[in-house]
Design a protein around this motif. Sequence first.
Motif, PDB file in Angstrom:
ATOM      1  N   SER A 504      31.794  20.946  42.205  1.00  0.00           N
ATOM      2  CA  SER A 504      31.412  21.038  40.804  1.00  0.00           C
ATOM      3  C   SER A 504      30.420  19.917  40.486  1.00  0.00           C
ATOM      4  N   SER A 506      27.937  17.957  37.924  1.00  0.00           N
ATOM      5  CA  SER A 506      27.723  17.734  36.497  1.00  0.00           C
ATOM      6  C   SER A 506      26.313  17.216  36.248  1.00  0.00           C
ATOM      7  N   PHE A 513      37.033  14.690  32.924  1.00  0.00           N
ATOM      8  CA  PHE A 513      37.590  15.774  33.739  1.00  0.00           C
ATOM      9  C   PHE A 513      39.058  15.444  33.942  1.00  0.00           C
ATOM     10  N   CYS A 543      32.986  12.425  34.517  1.00  0.00           N
ATOM     11  CA  CYS A 543      31.941  13.095  35.290  1.00  0.00           C
ATOM     12  C   CYS A 543      30.618  12.795  34.610  1.00  0.00           C
ATOM     13  N   ARG A 571      25.870  19.184  28.192  1.00  0.00           N
ATOM     14  CA  ARG A 571      26.186  18.940  29.593  1.00  0.00           C
ATOM     15  C   ARG A 571      26.162  20.268  30.335  1.00  0.00           C
ATOM     16  N   ASN A 573      27.263  22.274  33.968  1.00  0.00           N
ATOM     17  CA  ASN A 573      28.118  22.191  35.149  1.00  0.00           C
ATOM     18  C   ASN A 573      27.800  23.365  36.068  1.00  0.00           C
ATOM     19  N   ASN A 575      29.319  25.197  39.272  1.00  0.00           N
ATOM     20  CA  ASN A 575      30.586  25.282  39.993  1.00  0.00           C
ATOM     21  C   ASN A 575      30.431  26.191  41.197  1.00  0.00           C
TER      22      ASN A 575
END
Length: 784
Positions: A504, A506, A513, A543, A571, A573, A575
Amino acid sequence: MSKCLICLSEDLEIIDPVTFLPCLSAGCRDNVYCRDCLHQYVKNYASKCPGSCNRPVRITRSTIVYGDATEAMERNEAGRKEAMEAKALEEANMVMGVGELRKAYEQKIAQEDKVQESLALVEELSRQNSHTANPPEVTNEDLEELKRMQKEVDEEEERRRAAEIEASEKLIQSLSQEENVTAPSPSSDPVPTTSATASTTTPAPSTSSSSSPSPHPTLLQTPKLQPPAPTPTASPPPRNFNSINQTAPNSSFCFKASEIQSIVEGLTSETSAQVAASILQKLLSKRVVSADKKLAILPNGVTTLPKFLKKVKKKFDGDENFLRVYDRVVEKIQGDFNEENKQPKTMSKSQDKTYTVDSYLALSRSDRLPPNPLIIDDDAKNLRLRIYRPYEPPSISLSEIEQSIKDHMTWYRVKYESKRHKNDCETPCYTNYFGGVAKVSNNGEQLPYQEIPDYLKPLTQYISDLCGVQFNSFLVRLYFNGKDNIAHHTDGRRFLGDIPTIASLSLGATATFKLKRMNDVWPKAGTPDGGVDKNTPGLSFNCENGTLLIMEGDTQDHWHHAVPQESRDYRFNINFRYIVPTAADNNVDTEGQKTYYKYMVYGDHRKEWESKTLESWSFDDLMKLKGGMRNFMTKKDPEPAGLSATQKDPEPAGLSATQKDPEPAGLSVSTADKENKKGVPPEAGHSGQSMQPESQYTYQNSIFKSSARPAALKRPNNSASIEITMMKKPKLLQPKLSTSSKPSAAVKLLVDMGFPIEVCEKAVENHPDDVQSQINECVVNSCE
Ligand SMILES: O=C(O)CCC(=O)C(=O)O
Ligand SMILES: [Fe+2]
C-alpha cells in the motif's frame, strides 16, 4: 470413455447412450446421457438444458430429444486422448524442468545404447571364441575395429558430458539471473547472499559423476540431503524421465514463483505417485527460499509449503516410494529453515531489525522512529508488516506519479444499496480499480478490467519485485480531505490467494493507519466484542507521502486495518494486489473480484457506467467543487512524524466496521449515509452543478474562498453546496463565524445574502454537525 452427464455412468455401450441438445449451444454438443436418465430428466425438469450451460429451454413436441451418441462419443474419445497426451507431455516437462536438460538426457540415453551395443558385440565375440571348436582368430582388424568403436563411445561420452555441463551452467545462470539471487553460501551459512562466494568456496562434488568437474563451483553446492547419484555406466537408468533428477545439476538456488506454482498445480492435479515423487525430488536439489519463516512459499500467494505437502501426502499416502522421498523433502526443508537460519531474502537484510508486536510497543516513542524498513514479524500474533518510509524506487519519481494521478485518474464515489443496512450507502472515499482478470480469452490471455495505466506500470513492477509477488491489479483511493476514510476491515479475500500480500503506497498528506487484532476477522453482526481481540493492543502508524506499507503472511486472517477521519489534506493510496487468475474455468467473476470492480467503480449503477453516463470526477473537478473543504476537520492533530501505538483503538465516529457490512471489500458506510436520511445530499456539489470558470490557481498552498453568487440563492436551502473560487490572498474584511456564533443560522443567512463567508476552525470544532449540514464548502481559517 464418455460418461452419462446425469448418473455419471461410463457403461454407455450397455445402457444405450444418446445426445440431447435443446439449447443448441456448441458447448453441449458432445454431452452424452443414458437413454433412461434423459427420459427421466425430460419428464421432470425439462425447463433447463441438463448440460453445463444450464440454459432455460422449452421442450415442445417438435424438439428432437434423443440423438445418436456415436459421433459425440468418438469426439469425446479423441479429445480425451489428446488431453492425456498433453498431460503426459506436461508431466514429462515438469520432471525435466528445462528443455536443455531434456536434450542432455536424451543424448545420454542414446549414448548408453551405444555402450550397450558395443558391450553386446564384445560379448558376442567372446562367446563365439569360447564356443567354437576352432575359434576364429581375432584378427588385428577386429581389434582395431573394437578400439575404434570404444574411442567413438568415449568421445561421444565426453561430448555429452560437456553438453550437460554447458546446459546446466546456462540453466543456473538463467535461473539465478531471473531470481536476481546468487546462490546461497554452503550449508554452514544457508542464507542466500548477494555477494559471490567464488573465492571462499571449494567446488562441490558433482552429482552425475564423482570424476566429472562441477559445472559451476560457486553455484552448484551439494545440498544437505542429496538423492544418491547413480553411477552412469553401471546399470543404465530406467528409460523414464524421472531419472533426470539424479543427473540434473545439483543446484541450490531459489525456486521461481512459476516453478512453485507448476509444482503445486502438477501435484494436485491427477499426477501419478511416481511423477509426484520425482517432482518432490526437485525440492531436494534446490534451496527453498521463502518470504515466510513458517516454511510458507509465498510468491504469488500460492500456498504454504506445509499445506502443500500435506495435500500431496494425503493423495499419495501408502505409496512407499513416494513416502520415502516425501520424508527426505520434509527433513531437508526443515533444515533449510531451522532456527539458526537467518531470515529469508525478501524479509531481511542483515542490518534489518525485526520487532514483535510486544517488543515494538515496548520501545519509547522516540525509538519508534524506525529503521527503514521497519519490520514487525510476529508469528504468535499473526502480524507481518514492512514499512518503508519513504519507499524510493530507483529512477521513479513519486511526485511525478502523484502528478500523473492528479492529471489522469478518474475517480468514482460508489453508491450501493446495503442489504444489511437496508439503505443506500456510499464508499467513504473516491476510488478506482485497475488490472485484475476480467476474462480469459480463448487463447489464454488474461484480460484486465481496466488496463493498468502506463504511468503506473514501472512502479507496479518495482513494488512487485520488492514484495516477491507479481501484482496484477490495484485499487486507488483518493481521500480528498480528513472526512474521507476507510473503516476497519480485512483484505483477506479468497481470490487474492491463501496468503495475500498487500502493498500500500501513500502519496500526499500524512494519514494514520490503524491496525487491530481480531479473534474473528469476519465476525457475525452483533457479536459482543465485535470480533476484536481485547488482549492485544492496537497499533497505529503514520503513513506519510511515499510510505510503502506491506502486509504479509497471515496478517489478513487476524488483523483489521483502517484509515480514520482526522485533520488532513488530500491523500492518494495505491493498494497493490495479486488476483489469482482462475483461467481454468474462465469464470473469474464467481471468484469474487467482480466485487472489487463493483465497489470501486460503479456500485449499483453498472448500466450507467457501461453507457458512460455514471458520474465521475477528475482531481481537478473535485478541487473546483470541493477544494474549500480540504481542512474542515479538526478533530485531532496529526501524530508527529514518528510512529504511535495505541492501546485503545476507538472507531471514528459515524463509521462502521466491515463486520457490519461485509459486502464491499473493506468499505464502510460513510457519514454521508446518515446525512442522506436527513435529506441532505451526501456530497453536495457532486451532482453536476455548473462550475464557476476557474481562475489562476495552484493546488498546493492555495487559499480557498467560497463566493456565493446569485445562482447559489436558487438552490434549495438544504443543499448547502456553494461554488468555490480560489484567491491568492484571503479577504480580510469578511464576515467571520466565531466560536460564539450559532453556525447553522448564521451560515445560512450569510449564504442567502450572497456574502462570501469564512468559517473559523473553532466554529467547526464546536459545532461540527451544524456546520457540516449547512455548508459543504467554505473557508476554514484559524481564528487569529
Ligand atoms: O488508504 C490506505 O492506506 C488503506 C486502503 C485500504 O486498506 C484498502 O484499499 O483496502
Ligand atoms: Fe485494506
